[in-house]
Design a protein around this motif. Structure first.
Motif, short mmCIF file in Angstrom:
data_model
loop_
_atom_site.label_atom_id
_atom_site.label_comp_id
_atom_site.label_asym_id
_atom_site.label_seq_id
_atom_site.Cartn_x
_atom_site.Cartn_y
_atom_site.Cartn_z
N GLU A 1 0.86 -0.75 -0.18
CA GLU A 1 0.25 -0.36 -0.25
C GLU A 1 0.57 1.35 -0.05
N ALA A 2 2.15 0.73 0.59
CA ALA A 2 3.19 1.88 0.41
C ALA A 2 3.03 2.48 -0.60
N VAL A 3 3.51 1.64 -1.87
CA VAL A 3 3.92 2.06 -3.43
C VAL A 3 3.06 2.00 -4.69
N VAL A 4 1.72 1.44 -3.71
CA VAL A 4 1.07 0.63 -5.03
C VAL A 4 0.20 2.36 -5.73
N ASP A 5 0.55 3.60 -5.64
CA ASP A 5 0.10 4.22 -6.07
C ASP A 5 1.18 5.37 -6.70
N ALA A 6 1.66 5.41 -6.66
CA ALA A 6 3.54 5.83 -7.54
C ALA A 6 3.34 5.08 -8.57
N THR A 7 3.75 3.22 -7.84
CA THR A 7 4.09 2.29 -9.06
C THR A 7 3.17 2.81 -10.06
N VAL A 8 1.79 2.62 -9.50
CA VAL A 8 0.61 2.63 -10.47
C VAL A 8 0.65 3.83 -12.10
N GLU A 9 1.29 5.02 -11.56
CA GLU A 9 1.57 6.53 -11.84
C GLU A 9 2.63 7.19 -13.15
N ARG A 10 3.81 5.56 -11.98
CA ARG A 10 4.82 5.11 -13.31
C ARG A 10 4.77 4.19 -14.48
N TRP A 11 3.82 3.09 -14.13
CA TRP A 11 3.62 2.16 -14.86
C TRP A 11 2.39 2.54 -16.02
N LEU A 12 1.66 3.28 -15.22
CA LEU A 12 0.61 3.96 -17.20
C LEU A 12 0.45 5.64 -17.03
N THR A 13 0.50 5.20 -18.25
CA THR A 13 -0.04 7.19 -18.79
C THR A 13 -1.11 7.37 -18.07
N ALA A 14 -1.32 8.86 -17.85
CA ALA A 14 -2.74 10.10 -17.40
C ALA A 14 -3.52 9.67 -18.31
N GLY A 15 -3.50 9.05 -19.50
CA GLY A 15 -4.57 8.93 -20.31
C GLY A 15 -5.29 7.35 -20.38
N PHE A 16 -4.06 7.03 -19.77
CA PHE A 16 -4.40 5.53 -20.21
C PHE A 16 -5.36 5.41 -19.45
N ARG A 17 -5.01 5.53 -17.58
CA ARG A 17 -5.31 5.51 -16.63
C ARG A 17 -6.69 5.76 -16.72
N SER A 18 -7.32 7.30 -17.31
CA SER A 18 -8.08 7.62 -17.16
C SER A 18 -9.63 6.61 -18.16
N ARG A 19 -8.60 6.53 -19.04
CA ARG A 19 -9.38 5.89 -20.55
C ARG A 19 -10.31 3.75 -19.64
N SER A 20 -9.27 3.29 -19.17
CA SER A 20 -9.10 1.90 -18.72
C SER A 20 -9.18 1.31 -17.64
N PRO A 21 -9.96 1.89 -16.92
CA PRO A 21 -10.14 1.43 -15.25
C PRO A 21 -10.14 0.32 -14.74
N GLU A 22 -10.49 -0.65 -15.72
CA GLU A 22 -10.93 -1.68 -15.53
C GLU A 22 -9.28 -2.69 -15.57
N SER A 23 -8.14 -1.71 -16.51
CA SER A 23 -7.00 -2.53 -16.01
C SER A 23 -6.38 -1.97 -15.50
N VAL A 24 -6.80 -0.48 -14.75
CA VAL A 24 -5.66 -0.18 -13.46
C VAL A 24 -6.00 -0.81 -12.39
N ALA A 25 -7.41 -1.07 -12.62
CA ALA A 25 -8.51 -1.97 -10.71
C ALA A 25 -7.16 -3.37 -11.13
N ALA A 26 -6.97 -4.22 -12.09
CA ALA A 26 -6.47 -5.45 -12.72
C ALA A 26 -5.13 -5.09 -11.81
N ILE A 27 -4.57 -4.19 -12.65
CA ILE A 27 -3.28 -4.06 -12.22
C ILE A 27 -2.88 -3.31 -10.32
N ARG A 28 -3.24 -2.89 -10.65
CA ARG A 28 -3.69 -2.44 -8.99
C ARG A 28 -3.86 -3.75 -7.91
#
Length: 260
Positions: free
Chosen positions: A142-169
């Motif tokens: 939990e201490a690194v998950v938010d920063a990791t998701v931001e490094r792994w995926l562009t902001a545009g993809f995160r907004s377009r694909s919430p299901e992928s973001v959820a799977a990756i989290r």
């Protein structure tokens, strides 16, 4: 299925035609073999796909002692041995790509073609990794998950694909903290910048144009060091196999099928 490698239980899965050539897939830090779901339909049309969870990730046991990237490569060879596979293609993302560099330079005869995606031959500074190790040991993933998701995926993809973001989290949060910490230490201590110059296998380097973790410059260093290596740049951040799933799959299958 479970395999015992170096005294530890490894989670391994095989999909695709039993008589097809084998393609071995190796996961990134803080993920597991499910990270390859975007590629499975394309890959299993042509290959017997061998996925496994690296040490301390997914369903694979946590190592009780420190290890190196070379040990992770030896794990891959031991999995091939246990399954009676003499030779395979290889594709790894990030830490999986680092594993692949060691694999093809130290066990070249076991690998045909190798794809090293969104990866680097050396990643500093050590303090960065030490900070992450301290953070997860104190507060879990939990201490690194938010920063990791931001490094792994562009902001545009995160907004377009919430299901992928959820799977990756979910993958990140499901990684045991000590498994993450031990792999961080292996990456921290790795430097393959000179040793990969000896690689003779055909290699494709996949680079994310917006990757802040293993930057385009880091990918270019890998490409330049490996004789004859080719490179493809995709418009994405660190997990180009999610952001550009179709283009990633096509780049890999085209390269693996190319004539010598």
């Amino acid at each position: 299925m479970d395999l015992t490698i170096d005294g530890f239980r490894f989670n391994v899965r095989l999909d695709g035609p039993e008589t097809a050539p084998v393609l071995m897939l190796s996961n990134s830090l803080s993920s597991n073999l499910s990270m390859w779901e975007p590629q499975m339909a394309a890959f299993t049309r042509r290959y017997r796909v061998l996925r496994y969870d690296q040490r301390g990730h997914g369903g694979t046991q946590i190592s009780t002692k420190p290890f190196t990237i070379d040990r992770l490569a030896d794990d891959a060879v031991a999995i091939l041995d246990a399954l009676g596979i003499a030779k395979a293609h290889f594709c790894g993302v990030s830490m999986g790509g680092m594993t692949g560099m060691s694999l093809v330079r130290r066990h070249a005869k076991r690998i045909d073609r190798a794809v090293l995606a969104n990866t680097a031959a050396q990643m500093g500074p050590p303090d960065l990794w030490n900070q992450r190790i301290r953070a997860v040991r104190a507060g879990g993933l939990e201490a690194v998950v938010d920063a990791t998701v931001e490094r792994w995926l562009t902001a545009g993809f995160r907004s377009r694909s919430p299901e992928s973001v959820a799977a990756i989290r979910g993958m990140i949060l499901g990684t045991p903290p000590e498994g993450y910490a031990m792999c961080c230490a292996a990456i921290r201590d790795m430097d393959q910048r000179e040793s990969i110059r000896s690689i003779e296998n055909p290699v494709l380097v996949i680079i994310g144009a917006q990757d802040p973790a293993t930057t385009p410059q880091a990918g270019a260093i890998v490409e330049a060091a490996i004789p004859g290596a080719k490179a493809v740049t995709l418009d994405g951040a660190h997990l180009t196999n999610f952001e550009q799933a179709e283009a990633f799959s096509q780049a890999v299958t085209d390269f693996l099928a190319a004539m010598p």
